[in-house]
Design a protein around this motif. Structure first.
Motif, PDB file in Angstrom:
ATOM      1  N   PRO A 177       0.819  -1.206   0.000  1.00  0.00           N
ATOM      2  CA  PRO A 177       0.000   0.000   0.000  1.00  0.00           C
ATOM      3  C   PRO A 177       0.857   1.262   0.000  1.00  0.00           C
ATOM      4  CG  PRO A 177      -0.106  -1.090   2.125  1.00  0.00           C
ATOM      5  CD  PRO A 177       0.683  -1.979   1.219  1.00  0.00           C
ATOM      6  N   GLN A 178       0.358   2.272  -0.677  1.00  0.00           N
ATOM      7  CA  GLN A 178       1.053   3.550  -0.723  1.00  0.00           C
ATOM      8  C   GLN A 178       0.622   4.392   0.472  1.00  0.00           C
ATOM      9  OE1 GLN A 178       3.361   4.509  -2.968  1.00  0.00           O
ATOM     10  NE2 GLN A 178       3.238   2.431  -3.767  1.00  0.00           N
ATOM     11  N   PRO A 179       1.564   5.051   1.142  1.00  0.00           N
ATOM     12  CA  PRO A 179       1.180   5.890   2.282  1.00  0.00           C
ATOM     13  C   PRO A 179       0.433   7.135   1.806  1.00  0.00           C
ATOM     14  CG  PRO A 179       3.520   6.099   1.836  1.00  0.00           C
ATOM     15  CD  PRO A 179       2.999   5.022   0.931  1.00  0.00           C
ATOM     16  N   MET A 180      -0.598   7.477   2.529  1.00  0.00           N
ATOM     17  CA  MET A 180      -1.376   8.669   2.202  1.00  0.00           C
ATOM     18  C   MET A 180      -0.837   9.844   3.002  1.00  0.00           C
ATOM     19  SD  MET A 180      -4.109   7.983   0.179  1.00  0.00           S
ATOM     20  CE  MET A 180      -5.217   9.259   0.649  1.00  0.00           C
ATOM     21  N   PRO A 181      -0.592  10.994   2.361  1.00  0.00           N
ATOM     22  CA  PRO A 181      -0.170  12.156   3.131  1.00  0.00           C
ATOM     23  C   PRO A 181      -1.336  12.654   3.989  1.00  0.00           C
ATOM     24  CG  PRO A 181      -0.527  12.752   0.846  1.00  0.00           C
ATOM     25  CD  PRO A 181      -0.681  11.261   0.932  1.00  0.00           C
ATOM     26  N   PRO A 182      -1.059  13.221   5.152  1.00  0.00           N
ATOM     27  CA  PRO A 182      -2.150  13.712   5.995  1.00  0.00           C
ATOM     28  C   PRO A 182      -2.892  14.860   5.310  1.00  0.00           C
ATOM     29  CG  PRO A 182      -0.045  14.390   6.878  1.00  0.00           C
ATOM     30  CD  PRO A 182       0.239  13.460   5.737  1.00  0.00           C
ATOM     31  N   ARG A 183      -4.207  14.841   5.448  1.00  0.00           N
ATOM     32  CA  ARG A 183      -5.007  15.908   4.860  1.00  0.00           C
ATOM     33  C   ARG A 183      -4.908  17.152   5.731  1.00  0.00           C
ATOM     34  NH1 ARG A 183     -10.741  13.447   4.193  1.00  0.00           N
ATOM     35  NH2 ARG A 183     -11.188  15.615   3.760  1.00  0.00           N
ATOM     36  N   PRO A 184      -4.872  18.341   5.135  1.00  0.00           N
ATOM     37  CA  PRO A 184      -4.767  19.564   5.929  1.00  0.00           C
ATOM     38  C   PRO A 184      -6.031  19.797   6.768  1.00  0.00           C
ATOM     39  CG  PRO A 184      -4.841  20.066   3.574  1.00  0.00           C
ATOM     40  CD  PRO A 184      -4.848  18.587   3.708  1.00  0.00           C
ATOM     41  N   ILE A 185      -5.827  20.281   7.974  1.00  0.00           N
ATOM     42  CA  ILE A 185      -6.937  20.583   8.874  1.00  0.00           C
ATOM     43  C   ILE A 185      -7.567  21.905   8.449  1.00  0.00           C
ATOM     44  CG2 ILE A 185      -7.515  21.165  11.268  1.00  0.00           C
ATOM     45  CD1 ILE A 185      -5.351  19.247  12.134  1.00  0.00           C
ATOM     46  N   CYS A 186      -8.876  21.977   8.546  1.00  0.00           N
ATOM     47  CA  CYS A 186      -9.629  23.182   8.170  1.00  0.00           C
ATOM     48  C   CYS A 186      -9.173  24.363   9.030  1.00  0.00           C
ATOM     49  CB  CYS A 186     -11.124  22.932   8.363  1.00  0.00           C
ATOM     50  SG  CYS A 186     -12.156  24.369   8.036  1.00  0.00           S
ATOM     51  N   ALA A 187      -8.839  25.472   8.391  1.00  0.00           N
ATOM     52  CA  ALA A 187      -8.368  26.660   9.104  1.00  0.00           C
ATOM     53  C   ALA A 187      -9.502  27.389   9.811  1.00  0.00           C
ATOM     54  CB  ALA A 187      -7.671  27.603   8.132  1.00  0.00           C
ATOM     55  N   ASN A 188     -10.725  27.184   9.372  1.00  0.00           N
ATOM     56  CA  ASN A 188     -11.850  27.892   9.988  1.00  0.00           C
ATOM     57  C   ASN A 188     -12.282  27.279  11.312  1.00  0.00           C
ATOM     58  OD1 ASN A 188     -12.244  29.870   7.947  1.00  0.00           O
ATOM     59  ND2 ASN A 188     -13.036  28.262   6.651  1.00  0.00           N
ATOM     60  N   CYS A 189     -12.214  25.959  11.421  1.00  0.00           N
ATOM     61  CA  CYS A 189     -12.689  25.309  12.646  1.00  0.00           C
ATOM     62  C   CYS A 189     -11.571  24.616  13.423  1.00  0.00           C
ATOM     63  CB  CYS A 189     -13.790  24.307  12.319  1.00  0.00           C
ATOM     64  SG  CYS A 189     -13.258  22.900  11.318  1.00  0.00           S
ATOM     65  N   ASP A 190     -10.352  24.620  12.924  1.00  0.00           N
ATOM     66  CA  ASP A 190      -9.197  23.972  13.567  1.00  0.00           C
ATOM     67  C   ASP A 190      -9.422  22.500  13.853  1.00  0.00           C
ATOM     68  OD1 ASP A 190      -7.429  26.077  13.522  1.00  0.00           O
ATOM     69  OD2 ASP A 190      -8.056  26.848  15.470  1.00  0.00           O
ATOM     70  N   GLY A 191     -10.186  21.834  13.011  1.00  0.00           N
ATOM     71  CA  GLY A 191     -10.401  20.396  13.164  1.00  0.00           C
ATOM     72  C   GLY A 191     -11.539  20.023  14.095  1.00  0.00           C
ATOM     73  N   PHE A 192     -12.294  21.005  14.585  1.00  0.00           N
ATOM     74  CA  PHE A 192     -13.480  20.744  15.408  1.00  0.00           C
ATOM     75  C   PHE A 192     -14.699  21.137  14.583  1.00  0.00           C
ATOM     76  CE2 PHE A 192     -10.030  21.477  18.369  1.00  0.00           C
ATOM     77  CZ  PHE A 192     -10.161  20.393  19.226  1.00  0.00           C
ATOM     78  N   PRO A 193     -15.133  20.277  13.640  1.00  0.00           N
ATOM     79  CA  PRO A 193     -16.108  20.677  12.630  1.00  0.00           C
ATOM     80  C   PRO A 193     -17.552  20.754  13.094  1.00  0.00           C
ATOM     81  CG  PRO A 193     -15.520  18.397  12.339  1.00  0.00           C
ATOM     82  CD  PRO A 193     -14.648  18.929  13.431  1.00  0.00           C
ATOM     83  N   THR A 194     -17.906  20.067  14.173  1.00  0.00           N
ATOM     84  CA  THR A 194     -19.282  20.077  14.636  1.00  0.00           C
ATOM     85  C   THR A 194     -19.330  20.511  16.089  1.00  0.00           C
ATOM     86  OG1 THR A 194     -19.796  18.261  13.140  1.00  0.00           O
ATOM     87  CG2 THR A 194     -21.371  18.681  14.884  1.00  0.00           C
ATOM     88  N   VAL A 195     -20.224  21.430  16.395  1.00  0.00           N
ATOM     89  CA  VAL A 195     -20.388  21.899  17.764  1.00  0.00           C
ATOM     90  C   VAL A 195     -21.848  21.747  18.170  1.00  0.00           C
ATOM     91  CG1 VAL A 195     -18.471  23.530  17.684  1.00  0.00           C
ATOM     92  CG2 VAL A 195     -20.743  24.288  17.034  1.00  0.00           C
ATOM     93  N   THR A 196     -22.088  21.640  19.462  1.00  0.00           N
ATOM     94  CA  THR A 196     -23.437  21.569  19.994  1.00  0.00           C
ATOM     95  C   THR A 196     -23.691  22.847  20.781  1.00  0.00           C
ATOM     96  OG1 THR A 196     -23.263  19.181  20.141  1.00  0.00           O
ATOM     97  CG2 THR A 196     -25.023  20.210  21.396  1.00  0.00           C
ATOM     98  N   ILE A 197     -24.810  23.486  20.481  1.00  0.00           N
ATOM     99  CA  ILE A 197     -25.145  24.773  21.080  1.00  0.00           C
ATOM    100  C   ILE A 197     -26.434  24.617  21.869  1.00  0.00           C
ATOM    101  CG2 ILE A 197     -25.661  27.195  20.592  1.00  0.00           C
ATOM    102  CD1 ILE A 197     -24.287  26.666  17.824  1.00  0.00           C
ATOM    103  N   THR A 198     -26.458  25.139  23.094  1.00  0.00           N
ATOM    104  CA  THR A 198     -27.692  25.105  23.862  1.00  0.00           C
ATOM    105  C   THR A 198     -28.571  26.267  23.434  1.00  0.00           C
ATOM    106  OG1 THR A 198     -26.774  26.417  25.651  1.00  0.00           O
ATOM    107  CG2 THR A 198     -26.587  24.045  25.860  1.00  0.00           C
ATOM    108  N   THR A 199     -29.883  26.023  23.397  1.00  0.00           N
ATOM    109  CA  THR A 199     -30.823  27.062  22.958  1.00  0.00           C
ATOM    110  C   THR A 199     -31.324  27.910  24.114  1.00  0.00           C
ATOM    111  OG1 THR A 199     -32.698  25.564  23.179  1.00  0.00           O
ATOM    112  CG2 THR A 199     -31.606  25.641  21.036  1.00  0.00           C
ATOM    113  N   GLY A 200     -31.075  27.475  25.344  1.00  0.00           N
ATOM    114  CA  GLY A 200     -31.529  28.230  26.508  1.00  0.00           C
ATOM    115  C   GLY A 200     -32.856  27.732  27.052  1.00  0.00           C
TER     116      GLY A 200
END
Length: 61
Positions: free
Chosen positions: A2-25
């Motif tokens: 198998p050929q090694p895959m280079p690491p994919r770049p992390i998103c600059a907008n979310c720093d790798g935390f793509p989903t967040v949970t928000i409380t509505t109050g």
């Protein structure tokens, strides 16, 4: 072999935390907090971006 895959770049907008949970109050009838999930609009919830070379190939194609 198998050929090694280079690491994919992390998103600059979310720093790798793509989903967040928000409380509505507000609370549910049983006392739990109401929450909603939000995905990063830049990476669409993946946490990674495509490489620049690949993005340029798509534009030029």
């Amino acid at each position: 072999m198998p050929q090694p895959m280079p690491p994919r770049p992390i998103c600059a907008n979310c720093d790798g935390f793509p989903t967040v949970t928000i409380t509505t109050g507000t609370r549910t009838p049983d006392g739990q907090r109401e929450t909603i999930s939000a995905n990063c609009p830049a990476c669409h919830g993946t946490g990674h971006t495509t490489s620049l070379a690949r993005a340029h190939t798509r534009i030029g194609a």
